[in-house]
Design an enzyme around this catalytic site. Structure first.
Site, PDB file in Angstrom:
ATOM      1  N   ARG A  50       0.830  -1.192   0.000  1.00 43.10           N
ATOM      2  CA  ARG A  50       0.000   0.000   0.000  1.00 43.10           C
ATOM      3  C   ARG A  50       0.869   1.247   0.000  1.00 43.10           C
ATOM      4  O   ARG A  50       1.977   1.231   0.497  1.00 43.10           O
ATOM      5  CB  ARG A  50      -0.858   0.051   1.265  1.00 43.10           C
ATOM      6  CG  ARG A  50      -1.793  -1.106   1.393  1.00 43.10           C
ATOM      7  CD  ARG A  50      -2.503  -1.020   2.735  1.00 43.10           C
ATOM      8  NE  ARG A  50      -3.184  -2.287   3.011  1.00 43.10           N
ATOM      9  CZ  ARG A  50      -3.880  -2.521   4.103  1.00 43.10           C
ATOM     10  NH1 ARG A  50      -3.964  -1.582   5.041  1.00 43.10           N
ATOM     11  NH2 ARG A  50      -4.476  -3.677   4.267  1.00 43.10           N
ATOM     12  N   ASP A  52       0.269   5.298   1.331  1.00 43.77           N
ATOM     13  CA  ASP A  52      -0.691   6.102   2.099  1.00 43.77           C
ATOM     14  C   ASP A  52      -1.235   7.280   1.311  1.00 43.77           C
ATOM     15  O   ASP A  52      -0.717   7.625   0.258  1.00 43.77           O
ATOM     16  CB  ASP A  52       0.006   6.657   3.349  1.00 43.77           C
ATOM     17  CG  ASP A  52       0.282   5.561   4.346  1.00 43.77           C
ATOM     18  OD1 ASP A  52      -0.537   4.639   4.459  1.00 43.77           O
ATOM     19  OD2 ASP A  52       1.346   5.632   5.012  1.00 43.77           O
ATOM     20  N   ARG A 199       8.421   7.096   6.220  1.00 45.36           N
ATOM     21  CA  ARG A 199       8.127   8.455   6.674  1.00 45.36           C
ATOM     22  C   ARG A 199       8.600   8.675   8.111  1.00 45.36           C
ATOM     23  O   ARG A 199       8.890   9.808   8.513  1.00 45.36           O
ATOM     24  CB  ARG A 199       6.632   8.746   6.547  1.00 45.36           C
ATOM     25  CG  ARG A 199       6.242   9.031   5.097  1.00 45.36           C
ATOM     26  CD  ARG A 199       4.765   8.983   4.887  1.00 45.36           C
ATOM     27  NE  ARG A 199       4.065  10.014   5.638  1.00 45.36           N
ATOM     28  CZ  ARG A 199       2.755  10.053   5.787  1.00 45.36           C
ATOM     29  NH1 ARG A 199       1.992   9.103   5.251  1.00 45.36           N
ATOM     30  NH2 ARG A 199       2.184  11.025   6.453  1.00 45.36           N
TER      31      ARG A 199
END
Lengths: 246, 246
Positions: A50, A52, A199
């Protein structure tokens, strides 16, 4: 049954992320709809992982199955004609049914782009994280070195409980900080990453660059295996899924 | 009375253009509102010229007057804090009241960016015109040479009647076609331009590059002083007001 591998590039700014969320549009959903429009078949698109909300992909890889074969060149043209301009199909390949976009991936590379200037040019605002304060790149490079390797990255994930099944140990094969003029690029490569791990790594490196955290503390934070406020999650706009290797 | 000169950069994608239109937001309007929010004064912002819907400015220049002086550094920071991220104030200067953003300009440069690839990367779609067909850059260069100089450019404006007062003669001091990998840049420089003139020049050059118009016909079209279907108006997304010189 025919398995297709697609290489996709997208600007994540206006999406809720790769996967279908409660609110907003998802990249995966847009792809599934476009494939259905083109072929009439309702398919499930499986990504390599995935991304975000607001995160981009220079090259994301996904697979799906179709009962009736479809010419790959026609597929690529057709999907690009249907899809919005912020999602582009770069490649369509027919692959062995054993191929799996997530499970077959051997490594993934992310790049986090920071623009370290007083003013953010409007043309880069969607693709760069803007940091006004002059960053100490050498300190960032030093901190990055402590984080490379096979470690328990529990201190660098937004929700360690989400991944209990596979644990929080990951092999970070590369974590490099490169300065190119006003641009600072963080390159992170590994076999796999935890939820919001890149991140979080970028968040700590930015704090180190700002002088708020000494580079040596990266080691202490890593070994603590506990997520604290010392590790913020950096903004999504600077992050690109750069490549997935098989 | 205090006159201020501002240098502004904007992403024109989501605007109806520089000037206030019936529908949509205008750059000028956004600037006037931000100045009013900051200073309380209702001002009129005068640009060096208009840019159309979807056209960008790397550097647009404008001026406005304020009764009460305002510190330029505070002005810049304050305006950037109020303005949306697709409009940035690069510079604020106090200037002589004789300075006029449009009338004092001695030359302007526009750059038109084409991406000549099969697939347009999503990250460039707002800032490049996508042309799939391989362009003949040498033919474009040849055609451009016929157009440089002081000419009646009536064949290259969308509405020649709008400019009757000043006529349709303009001095195009530079018209260059440069290839940089997959990117083709058209550089147009002059003392002033007619309405949609740069996009009309780009439109013809693209047609020449596609092989639809022989380069020599640029001369014939110019001398005809009549706008025909042979000169399409190129899409706005590739166009940037690059600089204004005083």
């Amino acid at each position: 049954m025919n398995r297709y591998k697609i290489t996709v590039s997208y600007d994540g700014t206006d999406y809720a992320g790769w996967q279908v969320q409660l609110n907003g549009f998802a990249i995966q959903e847009s792809l599934e709809k476009a494939i259905q429009t083109l072929t009439g078949a309702k398919v499930k698109v499986h990504g390599s992982g995935r991304t975000d909300q607001g995160v981009h992909a220079r090259m994301q890889v996904a697979h799906f199955d179709l009962e009736n074969p479809f010419k790959t060149s026609v597929f690529k043209k057709g999907l690009n004609a249907i899809l919005p301009r912020d999602i582009r199909i770069l490649k369509v390949e027919m692959v062995d049914p054993q191929f799996h976009a997530r499970r077959s991936a051997v490594s993934k590379e992310y790049r986090y782009f920071i623009l370290n200037t007083e003013i953010m040019p409007p043309f880069l605002r969607r693709y760069r994280t803007h940091i006004r304060k002059k960053l100490d790149v050498n300190a960032m490079k030093k901190a990055a070195k402590y984080l490379v390797g096979k470690h328990d990255f529990a201190a660098f994930t937004a929700n360690p409980n989400r991944v209990v099944d596979r644990g929080t140990i990951r092999n970070l094969t590369r974590l490099e900080v490169i300065k190119r003029g006003a641009e600072i690029v963080i390159i992170a490569r590994g076999e796999g990453f935890l939820y919001k791990m890149v991140r979080s790594l970028a968040g700590l490196l930015i704090r180190v660059g700002e002088g708020a955290v000494p580079p040596e503390d990266a080691k202490i934070i890593l070994h603590s295996r506990e997520r604290t406020a010392r590790v913020p999650t950096a903004l999504p706009e600077g992050l690109f899924l750069w490549r997935v290797d098989y």
